[in-house]
Scaffold this motif. Structure first.
Motif, short mmCIF file in Angstrom:
data_model
loop_
_atom_site.label_atom_id
_atom_site.label_comp_id
_atom_site.label_asym_id
_atom_site.label_seq_id
_atom_site.Cartn_x
_atom_site.Cartn_y
_atom_site.Cartn_z
N THR A 21 -1.56 -1.32 47.07
CA THR A 21 -1.84 -0.68 45.79
C THR A 21 -1.46 0.80 45.84
N ALA A 22 -1.09 1.33 44.69
CA ALA A 22 -0.81 2.76 44.58
C ALA A 22 -2.10 3.56 44.40
N SER A 23 -3.18 2.88 44.10
CA SER A 23 -4.46 3.53 43.80
C SER A 23 -5.34 3.67 45.05
N THR A 24 -5.77 4.87 45.31
CA THR A 24 -6.70 5.09 46.43
C THR A 24 -8.07 4.49 46.12
N ARG A 25 -8.39 4.34 44.85
CA ARG A 25 -9.68 3.75 44.47
C ARG A 25 -9.73 2.25 44.75
N GLU A 26 -8.57 1.58 44.65
CA GLU A 26 -8.50 0.14 44.90
C GLU A 26 -8.27 -0.17 46.38
N ALA A 27 -7.86 0.83 47.16
CA ALA A 27 -7.53 0.62 48.56
C ALA A 27 -8.76 0.27 49.38
N TYR A 28 -8.55 -0.50 50.43
CA TYR A 28 -9.63 -0.88 51.33
C TYR A 28 -10.03 0.33 52.18
N ASP A 29 -11.31 0.59 52.27
CA ASP A 29 -11.82 1.70 53.07
C ASP A 29 -12.26 1.17 54.44
N PHE A 30 -11.55 1.59 55.48
CA PHE A 30 -11.87 1.16 56.84
C PHE A 30 -13.05 1.93 57.43
N LYS A 31 -13.55 2.92 56.74
CA LYS A 31 -14.72 3.73 57.11
C LYS A 31 -14.47 4.72 58.24
N SER A 32 -13.48 4.46 59.12
CA SER A 32 -13.16 5.41 60.19
C SER A 32 -11.69 5.23 60.58
N SER A 33 -11.12 6.28 61.13
CA SER A 33 -9.73 6.21 61.59
C SER A 33 -9.59 5.21 62.73
N LEU A 34 -10.60 5.09 63.55
CA LEU A 34 -10.55 4.15 64.67
C LEU A 34 -10.48 2.71 64.16
N ASN A 35 -11.28 2.37 63.15
CA ASN A 35 -11.23 1.03 62.57
C ASN A 35 -9.86 0.75 61.96
N ALA A 36 -9.30 1.73 61.26
CA ALA A 36 -7.98 1.56 60.64
C ALA A 36 -6.90 1.35 61.69
N ARG A 37 -6.93 2.14 62.74
CA ARG A 37 -5.91 2.01 63.79
C ARG A 37 -6.07 0.69 64.53
N SER A 38 -7.28 0.30 64.81
CA SER A 38 -7.52 -0.98 65.49
C SER A 38 -6.96 -2.13 64.68
N TYR A 39 -7.11 -2.07 63.37
CA TYR A 39 -6.58 -3.12 62.50
C TYR A 39 -5.05 -3.17 62.60
N CYS A 40 -4.41 -2.00 62.59
CA CYS A 40 -2.94 -1.94 62.72
C CYS A 40 -2.48 -2.58 64.02
N VAL A 41 -3.15 -2.25 65.09
CA VAL A 41 -2.78 -2.77 66.41
C VAL A 41 -3.01 -4.27 66.47
N ARG A 42 -4.15 -4.71 66.02
CA ARG A 42 -4.50 -6.13 66.06
C ARG A 42 -3.54 -6.97 65.21
N CYS A 43 -3.16 -6.46 64.05
CA CYS A 43 -2.29 -7.21 63.13
C CYS A 43 -0.81 -6.87 63.31
N LYS A 44 -0.51 -5.97 64.26
CA LYS A 44 0.88 -5.56 64.55
C LYS A 44 1.60 -5.11 63.27
N MET A 45 1.02 -4.12 62.63
CA MET A 45 1.55 -3.60 61.37
C MET A 45 2.23 -2.25 61.61
N PRO A 46 3.57 -2.22 61.68
CA PRO A 46 4.28 -0.95 61.89
C PRO A 46 4.49 -0.20 60.57
N GLY A 47 4.93 1.04 60.67
CA GLY A 47 5.30 1.83 59.50
C GLY A 47 4.15 2.33 58.66
N LEU A 48 2.98 2.47 59.29
CA LEU A 48 1.80 2.91 58.55
C LEU A 48 1.27 4.22 59.10
#
Length: 81
Positions: A21-48
């Motif tokens: 989404t282009a909207s920050t209001r609709e975006a999922y809030d991971f609550k912390s940078s560590l949670n967000a990074r862990s999700y990227c690593v676990r799901c192998k999501m590059p370019g973020l």
């Protein structure tokens, strides 16, 4: 503050698996940078990047997601007495 995952190329934010989404209001809030990074690593999501989003845009902080983390980084130095 919200911890959001943002596509570097498009600027879109992660909403749910396969949805962006282009909207920050609709975006999922991971609550912390560590949670967000862990999700990227676990799901192998590059370019973020992680955007720590505050009420006022001027306070936003952007963090990379693609840097190596090893066990060595978490080891404490030994102190010989």
């Amino acid at each position: 503050m919200k911890a959001l995952l943002q596509q570097i190329e498009t600027g879109f934010y992660f909403k749910s698996p396969g949805q962006w989404t282009a909207s920050t209001r609709e975006a999922y809030d991971f609550k912390s940078s560590l949670n967000a990074r862990s999700y990227c690593v676990r799901c192998k999501m590059p370019g973020l990047q992680i955007r720590l989003k505050f009420e006022e845009d001027k306070y936003d902080i952007v963090l990379p997601t693609e840097y190596p983390i090893t066990n060595e980084e978490f080891k404490r130095p030994r102190i010989n007495i």
